[in-house]
Write a protein that holds these residues in place. Structure first.
Motif, PDB file in Angstrom:
ATOM      1  N   UNK A   1       1.523 106.804  29.898  1.00 33.34           N
ATOM      2  CA  UNK A   1       2.853 107.051  29.331  1.00 33.34           C
ATOM      3  C   UNK A   1       3.665 105.769  29.149  1.00 33.34           C
ATOM      4  N   UNK A   2       3.093 104.649  29.633  1.00 29.69           N
ATOM      5  CA  UNK A   2       3.737 103.332  29.449  1.00 29.69           C
ATOM      6  C   UNK A   2       5.220 103.391  29.857  1.00 29.69           C
TER       7      UNK A   2
ATOM      8  N   UNK B   1      -4.130  98.193  32.268  1.00 32.51           N
ATOM      9  CA  UNK B   1      -2.674  98.367  32.265  1.00 32.51           C
ATOM     10  C   UNK B   1      -1.956  97.567  33.358  1.00 32.51           C
ATOM     11  N   UNK B   2      -2.668  97.221  34.434  1.00 28.19           N
ATOM     12  CA  UNK B   2      -2.002  96.637  35.600  1.00 28.19           C
ATOM     13  C   UNK B   2      -2.820  95.515  36.237  1.00 28.19           C
ATOM     14  N   UNK B   3      -2.147  94.764  37.113  1.00 31.04           N
ATOM     15  CA  UNK B   3      -2.849  93.878  38.045  1.00 31.04           C
ATOM     16  C   UNK B   3      -2.921  94.644  39.358  1.00 31.04           C
ATOM     17  N   UNK B   4      -4.132  94.914  39.818  1.00 28.49           N
ATOM     18  CA  UNK B   4      -4.329  95.806  40.968  1.00 28.49           C
ATOM     19  C   UNK B   4      -4.707  95.020  42.214  1.00 28.49           C
ATOM     20  N   UNK B   5      -4.067  95.371  43.331  1.00 33.43           N
ATOM     21  CA  UNK B   5      -4.348  94.666  44.585  1.00 33.43           C
ATOM     22  C   UNK B   5      -4.214  95.632  45.762  1.00 33.43           C
ATOM     23  N   UNK B   6      -5.232  95.637  46.625  1.00 29.10           N
ATOM     24  CA  UNK B   6      -5.118  96.395  47.875  1.00 29.10           C
ATOM     25  C   UNK B   6      -4.310  95.528  48.841  1.00 29.10           C
ATOM     26  N   UNK B   7      -3.124  96.018  49.246  1.00 29.61           N
ATOM     27  CA  UNK B   7      -2.219  95.176  50.059  1.00 29.61           C
ATOM     28  C   UNK B   7      -2.230  95.543  51.546  1.00 29.61           C
ATOM     29  N   UNK B   8      -2.741  96.731  51.886  1.00 27.84           N
ATOM     30  CA  UNK B   8      -2.759  97.175  53.285  1.00 27.84           C
ATOM     31  C   UNK B   8      -3.852  98.206  53.500  1.00 27.84           C
ATOM     32  N   UNK B   9      -4.421  98.201  54.696  1.00 30.01           N
ATOM     33  CA  UNK B   9      -5.274  99.307  55.120  1.00 30.01           C
ATOM     34  C   UNK B   9      -4.496 100.110  56.153  1.00 30.01           C
ATOM     35  N   UNK B  10      -4.651 101.414  56.115  1.00 25.82           N
ATOM     36  CA  UNK B  10      -3.841 102.288  56.972  1.00 25.82           C
ATOM     37  C   UNK B  10      -4.753 103.203  57.783  1.00 25.82           C
TER      38      UNK B  10
ATOM     39  N   UNK C   1       2.745  93.284  31.012  1.00 27.50           N
ATOM     40  CA  UNK C   1       3.583  93.382  29.802  1.00 27.50           C
ATOM     41  C   UNK C   1       2.736  93.765  28.601  1.00 27.50           C
ATOM     42  N   UNK C   2       1.513  93.252  28.578  1.00 23.71           N
ATOM     43  CA  UNK C   2       0.559  93.685  27.544  1.00 23.71           C
ATOM     44  C   UNK C   2      -0.839  93.607  28.136  1.00 23.71           C
TER      45      UNK C   2
ATOM     46  N   UNK D   1      -4.690  92.652  29.010  1.00 25.01           N
ATOM     47  CA  UNK D   1      -5.272  91.312  29.067  1.00 25.01           C
ATOM     48  C   UNK D   1      -6.255  91.023  27.936  1.00 25.01           C
ATOM     49  N   UNK D   2      -6.637  92.058  27.187  1.00 27.85           N
ATOM     50  CA  UNK D   2      -7.589  91.893  26.076  1.00 27.85           C
ATOM     51  C   UNK D   2      -7.075  92.663  24.861  1.00 27.85           C
ATOM     52  N   UNK D   3      -7.517  92.231  23.682  1.00 25.38           N
ATOM     53  CA  UNK D   3      -7.188  92.978  22.467  1.00 25.38           C
ATOM     54  C   UNK D   3      -8.271  94.032  22.239  1.00 25.38           C
ATOM     55  N   UNK D   4      -7.856  95.277  22.042  1.00 27.22           N
ATOM     56  CA  UNK D   4      -8.820  96.300  21.627  1.00 27.22           C
ATOM     57  C   UNK D   4      -8.314  96.958  20.347  1.00 27.22           C
ATOM     58  N   UNK D   5      -9.246  97.200  19.435  1.00 28.51           N
ATOM     59  CA  UNK D   5      -8.879  97.756  18.127  1.00 28.51           C
ATOM     60  C   UNK D   5      -8.409  99.202  18.262  1.00 28.51           C
ATOM     61  N   UNK D   6      -8.988  99.940  19.216  1.00 28.53           N
ATOM     62  CA  UNK D   6      -8.627 101.338  19.408  1.00 28.53           C
ATOM     63  C   UNK D   6      -8.826 101.681  20.887  1.00 28.53           C
TER      64      UNK D   6
END
Length: 294
Positions: free
Chosen positions: A145-146, A183-192, A214-215, A217-222
């Protein structure tokens, strides 16, 4: 308020459950957090400050909600379980900056809720202790849904968090990794540990922070075609790219043509999907998509 009075303690949680004769619904994957220090650590990782807006999903009896209310300007919490609304209304009565919406997040118009409840220049974050059984559908909806949010920080099953933050050529890396990291930069920040939940779940948990790009990391045509090709490349992990693509594109191309198209872009058809990085997947998908257009 002293730490002893926080909702996120075993004593206070038990009192609330007893007062309202509340019982856990397995179908909703309810596990409440009973350690306020864990919650504060989570909030430290979110980047929230006194001016931030927060969307929470599944507040439960309000353990995380309370801590968010102490650290953010406004909290909007979506709760699907009708039985919890009067409990939340009572336990968090003193927090004027917390508002509840009785709605399934999968049905909600989150973009409209953000527009109606937060100012345009406000940084908004999503924070949640998500039920394990529905983690992927919720995150997929939120990302597709951006939404105008800075980050999504979620406590989820450890194994799923590791898949979302995985690197190429690892066992955890797959089509879900690509979908999240597009869509994101993903990082595991904690173990619980399991011990901080009531009731204790059967699996370990981790906190995953997704910082929205913001956009891509790669260009995709579709985009739709890109994700379908990524899934095809992982459809049988032990098979080569060439074999998986031959199965997926049967009726469009034979194995020799697929091999030739892969050679033309410098990707060895004998490789497996898990060895490709996102740039290579984009090149592969764009090549086949453009060929379809002619």
């Amino acid at each position: 308020m002293s730490a002893n009075n926080y909702i996120a303690t075993p004593k206070r949680t038990k009192e609330i459950l007893a007062n309202y004769k509340f019982f856990f619904k397995k179908s909703l994957g309810q596990n409440f957090i009973i350690d306020a220090n864990i919650l504060k650590n989570i909030i430290d990782h979110t980047g929230i400050d006194k001016d931030s807006g927060v969307i929470e999903i599944g507040p439960g009896i309000g353990a995380l909600t309370e801590q968010l209310g102490l650290h953010a300007k406004k909290v909007l919490a979506f709760e699907i379980d009708q039985r919890l609304l009067p409990i939340l209304g009572d336990t968090l009565d003193q927090y004027e900056n917390i508002q509840f919406i009785h709605q399934d997040i999968l049905q909600a118009d989150v973009k409209a809720s953000i527009r109606d409840n937060f100012s345009e220049d406000q940084d908004v974050h999503i924070v949640a202790n998500l039920p394990y059984y529905i983690t992927t559908p919720i995150l997929t909806k939120l990302l597709q849904e951006k939404l105008p949010v800075e980050s999504i920080t979620v406590m989820i099953q450890k194994e799923v968090a590791e898949r979302m933050a995985a690197k190429p050529s690892t066992k955890a890396y797959g089509s879900l990794t690509i979908a999240i990291q597009y869509y994101t930069m993903a990082e595991v920040v904690m173990h619980v540990p399991k011990s901080v939940f009531m009731p204790q779940p059967n699996v370990d948990s981790a906190v995953l922070k997704l910082t929205i790009r913001e956009k891509p990391p790669v260009y995709v045509a579709n985009e739709k075609y890109f994700f379908s090709m990524v899934q095809a490349c992982f459809s049988q992990r032990r098979k080569t790219l060439r074999n998986n693509l031959t199965n997926y594109l049967s009726g469009e191309y034979d194995k020799e043509t697929i091999s030739m198209m892969l050679d033309n872009i410098g990707i060895d058809g004998m490789r497996r999907g898990e060895s490709l990085n996102m740039e290579e997947f984009a090149t592969l998908a764009n090549t086949f998509y453009e060929a379809k257009q002619h």
